[in-house]
Enzyme design. Structure first.
Site, PDB file in Angstrom:
ATOM      1  N   GLY A  71      -0.412   4.526   4.385  1.00 50.18           N
ATOM      2  CA  GLY A  71      -0.343   5.675   4.426  1.00 50.18           C
ATOM      3  C   GLY A  71      -0.858   6.132   3.391  1.00 50.18           C
ATOM      4  O   GLY A  71      -1.420   7.518   3.349  1.00 50.18           O
ATOM      5  N   SER A 199       1.871   4.837   8.593  1.00 49.37           N
ATOM      6  CA  SER A 199       2.346   3.417   8.218  1.00 49.37           C
ATOM      7  C   SER A 199       2.675   2.159   8.973  1.00 49.37           C
ATOM      8  O   SER A 199       4.486   2.677   9.377  1.00 49.37           O
ATOM      9  CB  SER A 199       2.260   4.060   7.108  1.00 49.37           C
ATOM     10  OG  SER A 199       2.824   2.913   5.913  1.00 49.37           O
ATOM     11  N   HIS A 201       4.741  -0.047   7.724  1.00 49.77           N
ATOM     12  CA  HIS A 201       6.148  -0.355   7.684  1.00 49.77           C
ATOM     13  C   HIS A 201       7.295   0.205   7.648  1.00 49.77           C
ATOM     14  O   HIS A 201       8.590   0.056   7.588  1.00 49.77           O
ATOM     15  CB  HIS A 201       5.740  -0.518   6.356  1.00 49.77           C
ATOM     16  CG  HIS A 201       5.761  -0.218   5.501  1.00 49.77           C
ATOM     17  ND1 HIS A 201       6.470   0.160   4.545  1.00 49.77           N
ATOM     18  CD2 HIS A 201       4.331   0.493   5.129  1.00 49.77           C
ATOM     19  CE1 HIS A 201       6.318   1.303   3.561  1.00 49.77           C
ATOM     20  NE2 HIS A 201       5.147   1.382   3.651  1.00 49.77           N
ATOM     21  N   THR A 237     -13.405  -6.107   6.254  1.00 51.23           N
ATOM     22  CA  THR A 237     -12.456  -6.640   7.804  1.00 51.23           C
ATOM     23  C   THR A 237     -11.376  -6.389   7.744  1.00 51.23           C
ATOM     24  O   THR A 237      -9.904  -6.201   6.923  1.00 51.23           O
ATOM     25  CB  THR A 237     -12.494  -8.515   7.136  1.00 51.23           C
ATOM     26  OG1 THR A 237     -13.939  -8.670   6.622  1.00 51.23           O
ATOM     27  CG2 THR A 237     -12.706  -8.894   8.515  1.00 51.23           C
ATOM     28  N   CYS A 330       9.143   4.896  -4.936  1.00 55.02           N
ATOM     29  CA  CYS A 330       8.114   4.911  -5.366  1.00 55.02           C
ATOM     30  C   CYS A 330       8.265   5.471  -7.010  1.00 55.02           C
ATOM     31  O   CYS A 330       8.297   5.105  -7.597  1.00 55.02           O
ATOM     32  CB  CYS A 330       6.534   5.315  -5.010  1.00 55.02           C
ATOM     33  SG  CYS A 330       6.442   5.561  -3.387  1.00 55.02           S
TER      34      CYS A 330
HETATM   35  N1  PLP Z   1       4.346   9.481   3.485  1.00 58.84           N
HETATM   36  C1  PLP Z   1       5.123   9.385   2.787  1.00 58.84           C
HETATM   37  C2  PLP Z   1       5.952  10.823   3.573  1.00 58.84           C
HETATM   38  C3  PLP Z   1       5.914   8.365   2.449  1.00 58.84           C
HETATM   39  O1  PLP Z   1       7.594   7.808   2.654  1.00 58.84           O
HETATM   40  C4  PLP Z   1       5.217   7.194   2.693  1.00 58.84           C
HETATM   41  C5  PLP Z   1       6.334   6.271   1.867  1.00 58.84           C
HETATM   42  O2  PLP Z   1       7.287   6.050   1.327  1.00 58.84           O
HETATM   43  C6  PLP Z   1       3.675   7.569   2.299  1.00 58.84           C
HETATM   44  C7  PLP Z   1       3.270   8.236   2.261  1.00 58.84           C
HETATM   45  C8  PLP Z   1       2.955   6.598   1.936  1.00 58.84           C
HETATM   46  O3  PLP Z   1       3.005   5.204   2.533  1.00 58.84           O
HETATM   47  P1  PLP Z   1       2.531   3.865   2.285  1.00 58.84           P
HETATM   48  O4  PLP Z   1       3.781   3.053   1.287  1.00 58.84           O
HETATM   49  O5  PLP Z   1       1.958   3.279   3.481  1.00 58.84           O
HETATM   50  O6  PLP Z   1       1.598   3.546   1.530  1.00 58.84           O
END
Ligand code: PLP
Length: 378
Positions: A71, A199, A201, A237, A330
């Site tokens: 993401g 994303s 995961h 890649t 995060c």
């Molecule tokens: N945007 C949102 C709404 C998210 O919840 C997250 C992940 O926490 C991200 C972006 C970032 O995605 P990634 O963890 O794949 O970098």
């Protein structure tokens, strides 16, 4: 001790079928998809089949899907390229976006002088559409970046309505759909969005892979330079096994969507019933008068507990084997209040403990019982 995972908005467990798919690709298909020999061609087939699968599930064309590392990279690529290559001079966004959007927008302001306008929010954190329209009326080349499902509150944006406004005022529209892809139907042929980001995961696929959708006839350029992979938009890649796992995960998510959505919605209702009974005085953050409009897999609650409990609550729950979070992953190691809740709670409530509880189809009612029992002991 039984462990309970209720932090599925941070990340999800990989489905066993996805692991098998990835293992098969890792074991048997190790060619570089850019090589022209048979090993490379086999890898290319996996990549392009995955692209077609993903595009098909979202009603897009395969050429509109570009693989990324997840993401954050996807969002950076779209915003940065929109400013640099599409000559966007202003970004309209909101203060409750993920930091991948907020910090990239601020970086564009610092590097290119791109204006950043924050759209006003209503009391429950929803977007003030009349303010958005007022901003869009200013005749400036604009990218609107607003998320589909808020990762902290579960607030759902009507992206069709935003997209229609953007079309009317000729602004580009990107939606951060990281929390919604794989969890609700998305029909890109019929949605007025120019870019979305996903994303793997977040939908029971592997970490470190994702994709962006770029509407055909819009050309973006890379932010990291190298080879011509991914139509020259994203050099490097491709992680073939990850992409194959992502496609499998998305396929299973949509195949099982109705059943899993129902299971998760029932769990959420069960949690609300238990909280009503055991923790009177709690409230649902971001709900306003419409708790049913929040996304089905996230419940962010303000607990009726004193401020002093805030710092220890996650630790306490963790000791009891329960994983939840206070905000986005995060930020969860930080004692700073969530930037999202700051926009919707008053000064006194923001200091009190709030918890984001986020579900997956792997959760059970027993998980909810364990969580509520743990909360009762705080
Ligand atoms: N945007 C949102 C709404 C998210 O919840 C997250 C992940 O926490 C991200 C972006 C970032 O995605 P990634 O963890 O794949 O970098």
């Amino acid at each position: 001790m039984e462990k309970v995972y209720l932090d599925n908005a941070s990340t999800t467990a990989i489905r066993p079928e996805v692991i098998s798919e990835m293992a098969a690709v890792m074991g048997g298909i190790y060619g570089n998809p850019s090589s022209t020999h048979s090993f490379g061609r086999s890898a290319k087939v996996v990549l392009e089949t995955s692209r077609k699968t993903i595009a098909g599930l979202l009603n897009a064309e395969a050429r509109e899907i570009i693989f990324t590392s997840g993401g954050t990279e996807g969002i950076n690529l779209i915003i940065r390229s929109a400013v640099r290559d599409l000559k966007v001079q202003r970004i309209i966004t909101s203060r409750i976006e993920h930091h991948a959007v907020l910090n990239t927008a601020l970086a564009m302001n610092a590097e290119y002088g791109t204006a950043v306008n924050f759209v006003n929010l209503n009391a429950n954190g929803s977007i003030d559409f009349s303010h958005l329209e007022l901003l869009l009326k200013e005749d400036v080349p604009t990218l609107v970046s607003l998320m589909h499902v808020n990762n902290e509150t579960g607030h759902v944006l009507d992206i069709a309505a935003v997209g229609n406004l953007c079309r009317e005022y000729k602004a580009f529209f990107q939606s951060d759909t990281v929390q919604s892809v794989g969890k609700t139907g998305i029909d890109l042929q019929n949605l007025p969005v120019d870019f979305i980001t996903a994303s793997a995961h977040k939908f029971h696929g592997p970490k470190g892979t994702g994709f962006i959708y770029i509407r055909k006839n819009i050309t973006l350029h890379p932010v990291i330079y190298g080879g011509e992979q991914e139509k020259g938009v994203r050099a490097g890649t491709e992680a073939v096994h990850q992409v194959a796992g992502m496609a499998k995960a998305l396929q299973l998510s949509y195949q099982n969507l109705e059943m899993e959505q129902k299971h998760i919605s029932d769990l959420k209702s069960y949690l609300v019933e238990k909280l009503d009974a055991c923790l009177p005085g709690y409230s649902i953050n971001g709900a306003g008068s419409e708790p049913d409009k929040l996304f089905y897999n996230i419940l962010n609650v303000l607990l009726p507990l004193p401020e002093e409990k805030t710092a220890m609550i996650l630790f306490h729950l963790d000791m009891k084997g329960v994983a939840v979070s206070r905000g986005s992953a995060c930020q969860s190691g930080s004692i700073k209040p969530s930037h999202v809740l700051k926009e919707i709670l008053n000064e006194s409530d923001i200091k009190k403990p709030s918890l984001r509880i986020s579900f997956s189809h792997y959760n059970t009612k027993q998980d909810i019982d364990v969580l509520v029992d743990a909360l009762k002991t705080i």
